[in-house]
Design an enzyme around this catalytic site. Structure first.
Site, PDB file in Angstrom:
ATOM      1  CB  THR A   1      -0.886   0.047   1.265  1.00 18.07           C
ATOM      2  OG1 THR A   1      -0.011   0.129   2.389  1.00 18.07           O
ATOM      3  CG2 THR A   1      -1.751  -1.176   1.393  1.00 18.07           C
TER       4      THR A   1
ATOM      5  CD  GLU B   1      -5.214  -2.443   1.754  1.00 17.92           C
ATOM      6  OE1 GLU B   1      -5.539  -1.917   0.669  1.00 17.92           O
ATOM      7  OE2 GLU B   1      -4.697  -1.793   2.680  1.00 17.92           O
TER       8      GLU B   1
ATOM      9  CE  LYS C   1     -14.352  11.663  13.342  1.00 16.46           C
ATOM     10  NZ  LYS C   1     -13.133  11.553  12.571  1.00 16.46           N
TER      11      LYS C   1
ATOM     12  CD1 TRP D   1     -19.002  13.139  12.542  1.00 14.97           C
ATOM     13  CD2 TRP D   1     -18.782  11.328  11.241  1.00 14.97           C
ATOM     14  NE1 TRP D   1     -18.464  12.142  13.305  1.00 14.97           N
ATOM     15  CE2 TRP D   1     -18.310  11.013  12.537  1.00 14.97           C
ATOM     16  CE3 TRP D   1     -18.732  10.337  10.259  1.00 14.97           C
ATOM     17  CZ2 TRP D   1     -17.816   9.757  12.870  1.00 14.97           C
ATOM     18  CZ3 TRP D   1     -18.242   9.090  10.585  1.00 14.97           C
ATOM     19  CH2 TRP D   1     -17.786   8.802  11.885  1.00 14.97           C
TER      20      TRP D   1
HETATM   21  P1  ADP Z   1      -3.885   4.322  -0.832  1.00 13.16           P
HETATM   22  O1  ADP Z   1      -4.665   3.967   0.401  1.00 13.16           O
HETATM   23  O2  ADP Z   1      -2.463   4.489  -0.573  1.00 13.16           O
HETATM   24  O3  ADP Z   1      -4.488   5.435  -1.633  1.00 13.16           O
HETATM   25  P2  ADP Z   1      -5.167   2.397  -2.515  1.00 13.16           P
HETATM   26  O4  ADP Z   1      -5.016   2.748  -3.918  1.00 13.16           O
HETATM   27  O5  ADP Z   1      -5.242   0.982  -2.169  1.00 13.16           O
HETATM   28  O6  ADP Z   1      -3.963   3.048  -1.748  1.00 13.16           O
HETATM   29  O7  ADP Z   1      -6.411   3.201  -2.001  1.00 13.16           O
HETATM   30  C1  ADP Z   1      -7.634   2.635  -1.665  1.00 13.16           C
HETATM   31  C2  ADP Z   1      -8.539   3.713  -1.179  1.00 13.16           C
HETATM   32  O8  ADP Z   1      -8.783   4.683  -2.209  1.00 13.16           O
HETATM   33  C3  ADP Z   1      -9.903   3.259  -0.770  1.00 13.16           C
HETATM   34  O9  ADP Z   1      -9.921   2.691   0.504  1.00 13.16           O
HETATM   35  C4  ADP Z   1     -10.697   4.550  -0.856  1.00 13.16           C
HETATM   36  O10 ADP Z   1     -10.537   5.355   0.290  1.00 13.16           O
HETATM   37  C5  ADP Z   1     -10.063   5.256  -2.016  1.00 13.16           C
HETATM   38  N1  ADP Z   1     -10.893   5.071  -3.219  1.00 13.16           N
HETATM   39  C6  ADP Z   1     -10.693   4.228  -4.232  1.00 13.16           C
HETATM   40  N2  ADP Z   1     -11.651   4.373  -5.162  1.00 13.16           N
HETATM   41  C7  ADP Z   1     -12.503   5.312  -4.728  1.00 13.16           C
HETATM   42  C8  ADP Z   1     -13.718   5.899  -5.224  1.00 13.16           C
HETATM   43  N3  ADP Z   1     -14.228   5.563  -6.394  1.00 13.16           N
HETATM   44  N4  ADP Z   1     -14.313   6.832  -4.452  1.00 13.16           N
HETATM   45  C9  ADP Z   1     -13.807   7.206  -3.269  1.00 13.16           C
HETATM   46  N5  ADP Z   1     -12.677   6.703  -2.756  1.00 13.16           N
HETATM   47  C10 ADP Z   1     -12.027   5.765  -3.477  1.00 13.16           C
END
Ligand code: ADP
Length: 550
Positions: free
Chosen positions: A191, A336, A443, A448
């Protein structure tokens, strides 16, 4: 009763062998910049070279068993060959994110115990800068021309440096791919580590195979032999959303950006290579839209683009739809989750605003992604499209723990479910609507505020190119939103105007008091808004803030 079916393991080598033979005429096109012709390679050739790479890794470099072979590469044909060859021979592919800080790169390469790094010659300086700290690496394979002196200097006696072409030359173009346990690791991805050290996720042959079957399905990306996929999402991030394996499996050709990720070369690629599909994070498409509006180009080949990785502003979806006839499909996922979680296609029979309402969501989960919403005490909340909580998921391509942690960390895993850190709702028919990341929710008093909702509203203003909203400390309310705005070239807008614009679109009490006009939003290693840096910039007094309370 036992089934009568063959217990054939699901392996990456099957994707390789199938694509190489049945789809041998499909091609991978690697962009080479404005002054050079793109490089073309058929899937038949990719297959032959994959066998040659496996021979080179095993016979010349001594890779055996599940040793790790890392890549430090852009999206290109050689990266696709490594994607296919390394897991197929039983070794584990580790895609290094070339935008990480050098210390993080060293951390993950050592944590994964990488033996070999395959590197694009354009990235030699980056690798040379850390190679002396990559203590388990014994070999570097350089793709392309370029001075390898800095690698020799940094790697010293410990590391042998090879050139890809010389290493593969004369090797047999068939390989006896071993039968493996489908639950063994095939590929590793970390990640991007916005907080703490990056965490490793090890995909299995089985998870990759099942994911590759789902990605091209009609309910997800809808790809087949007639598709041409423009893979903008990097192969060093979340396995490029599974596009390389899925495309190879179904015979969809791929257009690879290499290092040319700016709007102008992407527009040129689309004109020249006529892709039918593209995938990237919103920021890339925001730039592309502004570029196309100022520099018309023929992008009519594209039917659909999938945007995910962070929330896609509805204004961006409408702009592509109305101005360019391109359907934007919103999708959600995470490293993940291999990474596909959900894709926002409207249910059958809907059109107009009703269909749009579904398309704005993060999408509907496929059968292999079981999702639920949980409350603050970990209790399951109803899937009624109303109850708000953390989204948890489980399924055959979702990780059950992080690599080397000796079991699921309760902060991230909960009774066999992955805690996504995303907050939102789930409807009875499987659509997820995210309001925010748990750590980005603002918050304010007892209430929220969704930073994403404010951003989406602001990005609907014609003068606003990008808007990023973060929570900042507030004496009275605990936290209040700070809105940072990038104004479009040639446009002008005032804070008062933007406040009024928001007042018409959100609850009055959510409208930010603090505003800053900035040159650009800081981005993470994978092109998402970097809210951590923005908050730090505010705390450090680096932003020129207009406070409307004064
Ligand atoms: P990082 O956490 O480093 O950005 P990832 O690419 O695995 O790595 O990110 C996953 C996260 O990206 C998700 O848990 C979410 O918060 C965000 N995410 C992915 N796609 C979307 C989407 N379409 N809308 C909102 N958030 C998104």
């Amino acid at each position: 009763m036992r089934s009568t079916m063959m217990p054939t393991p699901l392996q990456v080598s099957r994707i390789l062998q199938h694509g190489r033979s049945v789809h041998s005429a499909a091609e991978v096109v690697t962009w080479a910049g404005p002054d050079a012709a793109p490089r073309r390679m058929s899937y038949g050739e990719v297959g032959r070279k994959s066998a040659q790479l496996a021979h080179a890794l095993r016979d010349d470099l001594g890779i055996t068993g599940d040793e790790r072979v890392a890549t430090l590469m852009w999206n290109n044909a050689e990266h696709l060959i490594a994607y296919l060859a390394v897991p197929s021979m039983g070794a584990v592919l580790h895609t290094l994110n070339l935008r990480l800080f050098p210390e993080q790169l060293a951390y993950i390469a050592n944590h994964a115990e990488d033996r070999v790094v395959i590197v694009d010659s354009t990235l030699i300086p980056l690798l040379a800068g850390v190679l002396d700290k990559l203590s388990t690496v014994r070999h570097v394979v350089v793709v392309g021309d370029g001075d390898v002196g800095p690698l020799r200097h940094s790697g010293g006696d410990r590391v042998a440096v090879h050139r890809w072409d010389e290493l593969l030359a004369g090797k047999p173009d068939q390989f006896d791919w071993p039968v493996l346990d489908e639950n063994d690791a095939a590929a590793l991805c970390y990640t991007s580590g916005t907080t703490g050290n990056p965490k490793g996720v090890a995909y299995s042959h089985r998870s990759i195979y099942l994911h590759s079957l789902q990605v091209p399905s009609a309910e997800m990306f809808s790809l087949g032999p007639h598709s041409r996929v423009l893979a903008i999402v990097p192969m060093f991030h979340a396995m490029a959303w599974g596009l390389p394996y899925a495309a190879f499996m179904v015979g969809a050709s791929i257009v690879m950006t290499d290092r040319f990720l700016q709007a102008a070369p992407i527009a040129a690629m689309i004109e020249a290579e006529r892709p039918t599909f593209a995938g990237a994070v919103p920021t890339i498409f925001t730039d592309l839209l502004a570029h196309l509006d100022a520099n018309p180009a023929d992008v009519s080949s594209i039917r659909e683009v999938v945007i995910g990785g962070s929330a896609c502003p509805p204004s961006l979806m409408h702009a592509f739809d109305e101005r360019y006839g391109i359907q934007v499909i919103h999708a959600w996922g995470m490293t993940e989750m291999s990474p596909l979680g959900s894709v926002a296609r409207a249910p059958a029979g809907l059109s107009g605003p009703e269909a749009w309402a579904y398309r704005y969501t993060q999408g509907r989960v496929p059968a292999s992604v079981d999702a639920r919403i949980v409350g603050p005490m970990g209790e399951s909340l109803p899937a009624d499209g109303k109850a708000v909580g953390e989204v948890e998921v489980r399924g055959p391509w979702i990780t059950n723990e992080y690599l080397g942690e000796g079991g699921p960390d309760p902060a991230k895993f909960h009774d066999g479910w992955l805690r996504t850190g995303d907050v939102g709702t789930l409807s009875a028919d499987g659509y997820i609507v995210l309001s925010d990341r748990a750590k980005d929710v603002i918050k304010s008093g007892g209430e929220w505020i969704s930073s994403v909702e404010l951003e989406n509203a602001l990005m609907g203003h014609p003068a606003v190119l990008e808007a990023c909203v973060v929570g900042v400390p507030d004496d009275k309310w605990g936290e209040r939103p700070l809105a940072t705005v990038v104004v479009r070239d040639g446009a002008a807008v005032t804070v008062d105007e933007l406040r009024r614009f928001l007042e018409d679109r959100t609850a009055h009490w959510q409208v930010p008091e603090r505003w800053a006009f900035i040159e650009q939003v800081p981005k993470t290693s994978v092109g998402k808004f970097d809210k951590k840096r923005l908050r730090a910039g505010y705390a450090g007094g680096e932003l020129e803030v207009v406070d409307t309370r004064e």
